[in-house]
Write a protein that holds these residues in place. Structure first.
Motif, PDB file in Angstrom:
ATOM      1  N   UNK A   4      -3.789 -11.412   1.384  1.00 25.39           N
ATOM      2  CA  UNK A   4      -2.501 -10.803   1.013  1.00 25.39           C
ATOM      3  C   UNK A   4      -2.718  -9.589   0.115  1.00 25.39           C
ATOM      4  N   UNK A   5      -2.041  -8.511   0.440  1.00 19.42           N
ATOM      5  CA  UNK A   5      -2.073  -7.306  -0.395  1.00 19.42           C
ATOM      6  C   UNK A   5      -0.778  -7.225  -1.174  1.00 19.42           C
ATOM      7  N   UNK A   6      -0.869  -7.081  -2.492  1.00 21.16           N
ATOM      8  CA  UNK A   6       0.325  -6.832  -3.306  1.00 21.16           C
ATOM      9  C   UNK A   6       0.333  -5.328  -3.582  1.00 21.16           C
ATOM     10  N   UNK A   7       1.316  -4.652  -3.001  1.00 21.06           N
ATOM     11  CA  UNK A   7       1.355  -3.188  -3.063  1.00 21.06           C
ATOM     12  C   UNK A   7       0.913  -2.643  -1.713  1.00 21.06           C
ATOM     13  N   UNK A   8       1.835  -1.958  -1.033  1.00 23.34           N
ATOM     14  CA  UNK A   8       1.530  -1.415   0.291  1.00 23.34           C
ATOM     15  C   UNK A   8       1.403   0.103   0.202  1.00 23.34           C
ATOM     16  N   UNK A   9       0.604   0.550  -0.768  1.00 26.22           N
ATOM     17  CA  UNK A   9       0.435   1.993  -0.990  1.00 26.22           C
ATOM     18  C   UNK A   9      -0.670   2.578  -0.124  1.00 26.22           C
ATOM     19  N   UNK A  10      -1.135   3.747  -0.555  1.00 29.18           N
ATOM     20  CA  UNK A  10      -2.147   4.479   0.216  1.00 29.18           C
ATOM     21  C   UNK A  10      -3.465   3.725   0.300  1.00 29.18           C
ATOM     22  N   UNK A  11      -3.874   3.179  -0.854  1.00 32.33           N
ATOM     23  CA  UNK A  11      -5.173   2.520  -0.883  1.00 32.33           C
ATOM     24  C   UNK A  11      -5.135   1.240  -0.056  1.00 32.33           C
ATOM     25  N   UNK A  12      -4.036   0.470  -0.191  1.00 33.61           N
ATOM     26  CA  UNK A  12      -3.910  -0.760   0.608  1.00 33.61           C
ATOM     27  C   UNK A  12      -3.940  -0.408   2.096  1.00 33.61           C
ATOM     28  N   UNK A  13      -3.267   0.669   2.462  1.00 29.77           N
ATOM     29  CA  UNK A  13      -3.239   1.029   3.883  1.00 29.77           C
ATOM     30  C   UNK A  13      -4.636   1.389   4.390  1.00 29.77           C
ATOM     31  N   UNK A  14      -5.391   2.137   3.557  1.00 29.26           N
ATOM     32  CA  UNK A  14      -6.751   2.514   3.970  1.00 29.26           C
ATOM     33  C   UNK A  14      -7.593   1.256   4.203  1.00 29.26           C
TER      34      UNK A  14
END
Ligand SMILES: NC(=O)c1ccc[n+]([C@@H]2O[C@H](COP(=O)([O-])OP(=O)(O)OC[C@H]3O[C@@H](n4cnc5c(N)ncnc54)[C@H](OP(=O)(O)O)[C@@H]3O)[C@@H](O)[C@H]2O)c1
Length: 265
Positions: A4-14
């Motif tokens: 699970x990723x908390x935060x769907x920002x740029x880094x999570x997307x990469x």
């Protein structure tokens, strides 16, 4: 592995794009939570992963939770997550400046800290990975496998994370600064912008690859292209007259000091 990723920002997307591409995990085992509905929609349509707007619901049943929010929101996000966290879950934090001890906060939560850099967005990142007090060798392997999908990884001690932040975390900015100077000079010399950009980028990438593939030291390679009385010598003499190397050393030490300050709150 349920991730699970908390935060769907740029880094999570990469990272999500990298791990799906390299088949480190299957898309149905990845869940992403964010307060932004738009970001969640983007993850669903682009990456076909599960999304939730509730952080607590997203971490329930997760084997690995990646904290990918900005450090400023950690104090509000963490209490809701911590309550819902599985007792044997691994927490991987990519947040800058939050020590693992602040995350485990007296409990035996397994935390691995990662300091990535922005070239991860194009799969050419460099990440320092450090185990918190309760993290195991297997936990470091999990983090290395995830971050390895977007670039180079090295395992360091947590006490070295501030130095990693100064070297590779902030490092791309130093290279961009060098490029700013090279391109400004190219313009002054009357070169076409497009051509200058192509030549400057190929030079930076080529120099890095030459050093990587030959295994030679930077100063040995520099001396090889600096013939006596030549053009490179004229440039290097000017850099030395302005103490550019000393300035770079001071800049990195300042970044390390700032990273320590931020970590100490
Ligand atoms: N060394 C480096 O160069 C480097 C590079 C990148 C990232 N990092 C670290 O990586 C982390 C993520 O960076 P990023 O660039 O990916 O940031 P980002 O693009 O801002 O992503 C963070 C996401 O978290 C969302 N968010 C905010 N509050 C939330 C909450 N309460 N619950 C769930 N989601 C929430 C944000 O939504 P809103 O935008 O709507 O607020 C945003 O979509 C940061 O901690 C940063 O320190 C380091």
């Amino acid at each position: 592995m349920k991730l699970t990723f908390i935060g769907a920002g740029n880094m999570a997307e990469a990272i999500v794009a990298g791990i799906l591409d390299k088949k480190v995990v299957d898309p149905w085992n990845v869940c992403v939570a964010d307060i932004s509905h738009e970001r969640l929609q983007l993850f669903e349509s682009r990456h076909n992963v599960k999304t939730l707007s509730e952080n607590a619901a997203a971490v329930a049943k997760a084997d690995v939770v990646v904290l990918a929010v900005k450090p400023q929101v950690f104090p509000t996000v963490w209490p809701e997550i911590e309550r819902a966290l599985e007792s044997d879950a691994l927490v991987i934090s990519i947040m800058a400046g939050i020590p693992s001890a602040k995350i485990s906060a007296g409990k035996s939560i397994r935390v691995v800290r990662v300091m990535p850099n922005t070239p991860s967005l194009v799969g050419e990142g460099a990440s320092g990975i450090a185990a918190g007090e309760y993290a195991t060798g297997d936990d470091l392997s999990v983090a290395s496998e995830l971050m390895g999908a977007v670039g180079t990884t090295v395992v360091v001690k947590e006490s070295e994370i501030d130095a990693v932040t100064a070297l590779s975390g902030s490092g791309p900015a130093y290279v961009f600064y060098l490029l700013e100077g090279m391109l400004e000079a190219a313009e002054k010399m009357g070169l076409n912008q497009e051509i200058s950009r192509e030549l400057a980028l190929a030079t930076v990438i080529g120099a890095a690859r030459l050093m990587q593939e030959t295994g030679e030291d930077a100063d040995a390679l520099r001396k090889k292209v600096t013939s006596k009385g030549g053009t490179t010598e004229a440039a290097v003499n000017t850099l030395q007259a302005h103490d550019v190397k000393e300035s770079i050393v001071s800049a990195l030490l300042a970044a390390q000091a700032r990273s320590r300050e931020l970590a100490n709150g």
